[in-house]
Scaffold this motif. Structure first.
Motif, short mmCIF file in Angstrom:
data_model
loop_
_atom_site.label_atom_id
_atom_site.label_comp_id
_atom_site.label_asym_id
_atom_site.label_seq_id
_atom_site.Cartn_x
_atom_site.Cartn_y
_atom_site.Cartn_z
N THR A 30 -20.03 -2.44 23.30
CA THR A 30 -18.67 -2.44 22.75
C THR A 30 -18.72 -2.53 21.23
O THR A 30 -19.74 -2.89 20.65
N VAL A 31 -17.60 -2.19 20.59
CA VAL A 31 -17.53 -2.20 19.13
C VAL A 31 -17.84 -3.59 18.58
O VAL A 31 -18.60 -3.73 17.62
N HIS A 32 -17.26 -4.63 19.21
CA HIS A 32 -17.48 -5.97 18.64
C HIS A 32 -18.91 -6.44 18.82
O HIS A 32 -19.42 -7.21 18.00
N SER A 33 -19.60 -5.94 19.87
CA SER A 33 -21.00 -6.35 20.05
C SER A 33 -21.90 -5.66 19.03
O SER A 33 -22.96 -6.16 18.69
N LEU A 34 -21.45 -4.51 18.51
CA LEU A 34 -22.23 -3.79 17.49
C LEU A 34 -21.86 -4.18 16.07
O LEU A 34 -22.72 -4.32 15.21
N PHE A 35 -20.54 -4.35 15.83
CA PHE A 35 -20.06 -4.54 14.46
C PHE A 35 -19.48 -5.93 14.20
O PHE A 35 -19.11 -6.25 13.07
N GLY A 36 -19.33 -6.74 15.27
CA GLY A 36 -18.73 -8.08 15.11
C GLY A 36 -17.24 -8.05 15.41
O GLY A 36 -16.60 -6.99 15.35
N ASN A 37 -16.69 -9.24 15.72
CA ASN A 37 -15.28 -9.35 16.11
C ASN A 37 -14.32 -8.90 15.01
O ASN A 37 -13.31 -8.24 15.28
N ARG A 38 -14.64 -9.28 13.78
CA ARG A 38 -13.72 -8.98 12.67
C ARG A 38 -13.51 -7.47 12.53
O ARG A 38 -12.38 -6.99 12.44
N ILE A 39 -14.62 -6.72 12.52
CA ILE A 39 -14.53 -5.26 12.39
C ILE A 39 -13.85 -4.66 13.61
O ILE A 39 -13.05 -3.73 13.49
N ALA A 40 -14.14 -5.21 14.80
CA ALA A 40 -13.54 -4.67 16.04
C ALA A 40 -12.02 -4.82 16.01
O ALA A 40 -11.29 -3.88 16.33
N VAL A 41 -11.54 -6.01 15.61
CA VAL A 41 -10.09 -6.23 15.55
C VAL A 41 -9.47 -5.29 14.51
O VAL A 41 -8.43 -4.65 14.77
N LEU A 42 -10.11 -5.16 13.35
CA LEU A 42 -9.59 -4.27 12.30
C LEU A 42 -9.65 -2.81 12.73
O LEU A 42 -8.73 -2.03 12.43
N ALA A 43 -10.71 -2.43 13.45
CA ALA A 43 -10.82 -1.05 13.94
C ALA A 43 -9.70 -0.74 14.93
O ALA A 43 -9.08 0.33 14.88
N GLY A 44 -9.42 -1.69 15.83
CA GLY A 44 -8.30 -1.52 16.77
C GLY A 44 -6.98 -1.41 16.03
O GLY A 44 -6.16 -0.51 16.32
N ASP A 45 -6.75 -2.30 15.06
CA ASP A 45 -5.52 -2.25 14.25
C ASP A 45 -5.39 -0.91 13.53
O ASP A 45 -4.30 -0.32 13.46
N PHE A 46 -6.51 -0.47 12.97
CA PHE A 46 -6.53 0.79 12.22
C PHE A 46 -6.14 1.96 13.11
O PHE A 46 -5.34 2.82 12.73
N LEU A 47 -6.69 1.99 14.33
CA LEU A 47 -6.38 3.08 15.26
C LEU A 47 -4.91 3.04 15.68
O LEU A 47 -4.25 4.08 15.80
N PHE A 48 -4.37 1.83 15.91
CA PHE A 48 -2.94 1.71 16.22
C PHE A 48 -2.09 2.22 15.05
O PHE A 48 -1.11 2.94 15.25
N ALA A 49 -2.48 1.84 13.83
CA ALA A 49 -1.72 2.25 12.65
C ALA A 49 -1.80 3.76 12.46
O ALA A 49 -0.78 4.42 12.19
#
Length: 323
Positions: free
Chosen positions: A102-121
């Protein structure tokens, strides 16, 4: 082709275009976010949601070519779905999705949450550019529903008083809302009547519910390898799905095990045995079949075509995953 994607043959070329466009839509201004998106969109997902949007688009535009707005809607649908998966994996602390990290297992929780937010935006921005207020409202509602479903699931953890109605409402928010509203939106972009648009919504809603119920059954009946996550993981996390709720009606001791959150050694194994010994799986299968049947009935409003047949076949595929 997998059994799922074999139904997509009428829109196979469209899906290839979509796959190329998805990475471009995210853009490469943010290298980490781009790397996360590239990982996500290359993860071998079945693309079921955009395929449905494209099949609805083509089955409502039989005399002419689908428009760039139909294609963009399919892309937006996949972006919203992917964003929700990224956030789900953080909440569920899942290390694997579709057999890849998963994204958070590769990049960490912070990046995963921001990546999800970015895709929603990003999806919201592309949505606004469709210049169709009703479609914007429908897909904006989906984003709210996804959050509502996640919150409701969190609040109802280990709650043995959860009703089947509450479970179906949460399943609508988490899974069916996106399929229902994007199907309706595709019809609106084709200028179908309001009545036809509502039938397209009904198709997506019931297909989405059947899909989620089947997923929840597979959590008990499939191996970890098949699921790409540990079997029984919903129950362990306190997410009580249809098989559990039906089993609770027959097996009073199951309530004791769930209420103490499987605190004692052997509790989880005992709970799984009680569910297996109940009618929970059988009744859940019947519930999924009922929603699949309702989905097909809503397609009667469309003229016969290869794409309408593919939408019908999709309901068979959803149920066939159980066997």
């Amino acid at each position: 082709m997998t059994p799922a994607t074999s139904f997509f043959s009428p829109v196979e070329a469209d899906l290839r275009i979509l796959a190329d466009n998805l990475k471009q839509l995210v853009g490469n201004r943010h290298p980490i976010l781009y790397a996360a998106a590239e990982h996500l969109f290359g993860a071998g997902g079945k693309r079921i949601r955009p395929a449905i949007v494209l099949l609805v688009s083509r089955s409502t535009m039989l005399e002419q070519e689908i428009t760039p707005r139909h294609r963009r809607l399919a892309e937006i649908t996949e972006m919203i779905h992917t964003a929700s998966l990224v956030h789900d994996d953080v909440v569920d602390e899942s290390d694997m999705r579709r057999g890849v990290p998963t994204v958070h297992s590769l990049f960490g929780n912070r990046i995963a949450v921001l990546a999800g937010d970015f895709l929603f935006a990003q999806s919201s921005w592309y949505l606004a550019n469709l210049n169709n207020l009703e479609v914007v409202k429908l897909l904006s509602e989906v984003i709210m529903d996804l959050a509502s479903g996640e919150i409701q699931q969190g609040l109802n953890r280990f709650d043995t008083n959860t009703s089947i109605e509450t479970y179906l409402k949460k399943s609508y928010y988490k899974t069916a809302s996106l399929i229902a509203n994007s199907s309706k939106a595709a019809g609106l972009l084709s200028d179908v009547s309001q009545e036809t648009a509502e039938h397209l919504y009904g198709y997506g809603r019931n297909l989405g519910l059947a899909f989620q119920i089947v997923d929840d059954i597979l959590d008990f009946t499939s191996s970890t390898d098949t699921l790409g996550k540990p079997a029984g993981s919903d129950l362990i996390s306190g997410n009580l799905t249809a098989p559990v709720l039906f089993a609770l009606e027959e097996k009073p001791y199951l309530e004791v095990l769930i209420s103490r959150e499987f605190a004692h050694v052997g509790d989880l194994e005992q709970a799984l045995a009680l569910i297996e010994d109940s009618q929970g799986i059988v009744r859940s299968r019947e519930l999924a079949a009922e929603h699949a049947k309702l989905a097909i009935e809503h397609l009667a409003v469309l003229p016969p075509s290869e794409c309408r047949q593919a939408l019908t076949n999709m309901t068979d595929y959803v149920l066939s995953r159980l066997y």
